[in-house]
Design an enzyme around this catalytic site. Sequence first.
Site, PDB file in Angstrom:
ATOM      1  N   TYR A 142       0.867  -1.182   0.000  1.00  0.00           N
ATOM      2  CA  TYR A 142       0.000   0.000   0.000  1.00  0.00           C
ATOM      3  C   TYR A 142       0.902   1.229   0.000  1.00  0.00           C
ATOM      4  O   TYR A 142       1.850   1.306   0.800  1.00  0.00           O
ATOM      5  CB  TYR A 142      -0.890  -0.015   1.249  1.00  0.00           C
ATOM      6  CG  TYR A 142      -1.775   1.198   1.423  1.00  0.00           C
ATOM      7  CD1 TYR A 142      -1.494   2.142   2.412  1.00  0.00           C
ATOM      8  CD2 TYR A 142      -2.879   1.409   0.617  1.00  0.00           C
ATOM      9  CE1 TYR A 142      -2.314   3.256   2.585  1.00  0.00           C
ATOM     10  CE2 TYR A 142      -3.705   2.515   0.787  1.00  0.00           C
ATOM     11  CZ  TYR A 142      -3.409   3.441   1.774  1.00  0.00           C
ATOM     12  OH  TYR A 142      -4.207   4.539   1.937  1.00  0.00           O
ATOM     13  N   ASP A 237       9.494   2.975  -0.828  1.00  0.00           N
ATOM     14  CA  ASP A 237       8.457   3.627  -0.028  1.00  0.00           C
ATOM     15  C   ASP A 237       8.726   3.255   1.439  1.00  0.00           C
ATOM     16  O   ASP A 237       8.308   2.198   1.911  1.00  0.00           O
ATOM     17  CB  ASP A 237       7.063   3.168  -0.470  1.00  0.00           C
ATOM     18  CG  ASP A 237       5.986   3.799   0.385  1.00  0.00           C
ATOM     19  OD1 ASP A 237       4.790   3.548   0.116  1.00  0.00           O
ATOM     20  OD2 ASP A 237       6.334   4.537   1.338  1.00  0.00           O
ATOM     21  N   LYS A 265       4.899   9.321   8.645  1.00  0.00           N
ATOM     22  CA  LYS A 265       4.794   8.805  10.017  1.00  0.00           C
ATOM     23  C   LYS A 265       5.889   9.355  10.952  1.00  0.00           C
ATOM     24  O   LYS A 265       5.823  10.512  11.366  1.00  0.00           O
ATOM     25  CB  LYS A 265       4.794   7.277   9.974  1.00  0.00           C
ATOM     26  CG  LYS A 265       3.590   6.717   9.161  1.00  0.00           C
ATOM     27  CD  LYS A 265       3.592   5.219   9.066  1.00  0.00           C
ATOM     28  CE  LYS A 265       2.609   4.702   8.043  1.00  0.00           C
ATOM     29  NZ  LYS A 265       1.215   4.707   8.494  1.00  0.00           N
TER      30      LYS A 265
HETATM   31  P1  KE4 Z   1      -0.571   8.329   4.553  1.00  0.00           P
HETATM   32  O1  KE4 Z   1      -1.147   9.046   3.351  1.00  0.00           O
HETATM   33  O2  KE4 Z   1      -1.605   7.477   5.260  1.00  0.00           O
HETATM   34  O3  KE4 Z   1       0.183   9.268   5.478  1.00  0.00           O
HETATM   35  O4  KE4 Z   1       0.561   7.324   4.019  1.00  0.00           O
HETATM   36  C1  KE4 Z   1       0.220   6.378   3.049  1.00  0.00           C
HETATM   37  C2  KE4 Z   1       1.213   5.235   3.116  1.00  0.00           C
HETATM   38  C3  KE4 Z   1       2.187   5.151   2.143  1.00  0.00           C
HETATM   39  N1  KE4 Z   1       3.113   4.160   2.165  1.00  0.00           N
HETATM   40  C4  KE4 Z   1       3.123   3.236   3.166  1.00  0.00           C
HETATM   41  C5  KE4 Z   1       4.162   2.162   3.159  1.00  0.00           C
HETATM   42  C6  KE4 Z   1       2.149   3.286   4.192  1.00  0.00           C
HETATM   43  O5  KE4 Z   1       2.165   2.350   5.173  1.00  0.00           O
HETATM   44  C7  KE4 Z   1       1.169   4.301   4.174  1.00  0.00           C
HETATM   45  C8  KE4 Z   1       0.072   4.389   5.209  1.00  0.00           C
HETATM   46  N2  KE4 Z   1      -0.053   3.276   6.091  1.00  0.00           N
HETATM   47  C9  KE4 Z   1      -1.373   3.009   6.633  1.00  0.00           C
HETATM   48  C10 KE4 Z   1      -1.198   1.866   7.638  1.00  0.00           C
HETATM   49  N3  KE4 Z   1      -1.341   0.605   7.026  1.00  0.00           N
HETATM   50  C11 KE4 Z   1      -2.029   4.209   7.221  1.00  0.00           C
HETATM   51  C12 KE4 Z   1      -3.189   3.892   8.128  1.00  0.00           C
HETATM   52  C13 KE4 Z   1      -4.507   4.294   7.534  1.00  0.00           C
HETATM   53  O6  KE4 Z   1      -4.661   4.214   6.291  1.00  0.00           O
HETATM   54  O7  KE4 Z   1      -5.381   4.696   8.334  1.00  0.00           O
END
Ligand code: KE4
Length: 428
Positions: A142, A237, A265
């Site tokens: 993701y 990523d 994060k």
């Molecule tokens: P954000 O847009 O959520 O800040 O980041 C997206 C993203 C991009 N790349 C990786 C490897 C990530 O893990 C994420 C976001 N992770 C999820 C947790 N599985 C965010 C939690 C959520 O979607 O509420």
Amino acid sequence: MTRSSELFDRAKRVLPGGVNSPVRAFRAVGGTPFFVSHGHGSSIADVDGRDYVDYVCSWGALILGHAHPAVLAAVVQAAERGWTYGAPCEAEVELAEAVRRRMPSLEVMRFVNSGTEATMAAVRLARAATGRELIIKFEGCYHGHADSFLVKAGSGVATLGLPDSPGVPPELARLTLTAPFNDDRTVADLFRKHADRIAAIIVEPYVGNAGFIAPEPDFHRSLRSLCDRHGALLIFDEVMTGFRVAAGGAQESLGIKPDLTTLGKIVGGGFPVGVYGGRADLMKRIAPEGPVYQAGTLSGNPVAMAAGLATLLETERPGFYDALERRTDRLVAGLAALAASHGVPASVSHAGSMWGLYFTAGPVHNYDDARQTDAALFARWHKAALARGVFLAPSSFEAGFVSSAHSEADIDFTIRELDAALGEARGR
Ligand code: KE4
């Protein structure tokens, strides 16, 4: 009627599914999500007065735990000077220099406000720099919710069993090729078939959005050489793995130099910050230096920069990562032992303080293996764990995290309560 369920009923009238991010709705594990009153150190408290040892840690952002005093002090001090300027400030430069010290492959970088923005911009840059359109991602990974990535994605997309997302034009989805994680032969085949059309590979070096999946020893070296051979860019990523699996992220522990890296994060210490960056010759194409456009009202805002810098500085204390790794190792060993004691097949592993457990014998090398996990047992275990004061990610397809605020006593408590919870989940 608990306060949480009252709030959830109200929330569902104004927010889709009552939440601002799908996985928080507990759809995969059932029940009503608790509403948070406050976080403190390794724990999080709900509005009904219950306390939980927290292994979600805001999906990995809180490597220091909740409300760390050094971060709080930095945030208050910054906020007293105003909290967004829409103009450059020293804090942006300080945090960028700190990131580059830790991850030298980010010669030049740009701050944005989320991991999604970072990956979206990194792919736009890769397409502009190579003049090519196709990207390769891996099943179960993701990279945020930008259109190009909602193809066989992990995290909430996997949790909710959404094959892809409606609203993504097929013409765009077709530009995203996918392969199983750890399968460099399929990647080589994709390059053979589409050689001069592939702009980049984007990969979670350790997969944290399908549970936790470690790379095979030579997987990333193989991706690196395929990109070099075919003139494509390698994008790591590291939104989740950055400053998490090692002080310098996965690229340090794996010894791989990506062309571009995305962060999120931890880099913001729990405030909204994303980063994309890498080779200076690529990043100079970004406006205003170059023609590739990307912008953001709150990018680099002083409070988020202060939180990120205070967080990184705390992780630079001697022995920080060793202690975190040891504590996570003890947790993971405890989980493996308790599953075995119940005769439940389980595959448990970690990298640094990022960990995962599948209720399947494993080994888990890719998303298809991960989907063998007993999701129904996990849901029952999650519910029993909550009742015993342990908050695990509400999905089999998420990673867990340990913060420096998690004490040895927290780990002991967790192993004891998760042992009992598994017994309950199995109806014993
Ligand atoms: P954000 O847009 O959520 O800040 O980041 C997206 C993203 C991009 N790349 C990786 C490897 C990530 O893990 C994420 C976001 N992770 C999820 C947790 N599985 C965010 C939690 C959520 O979607 O509420």
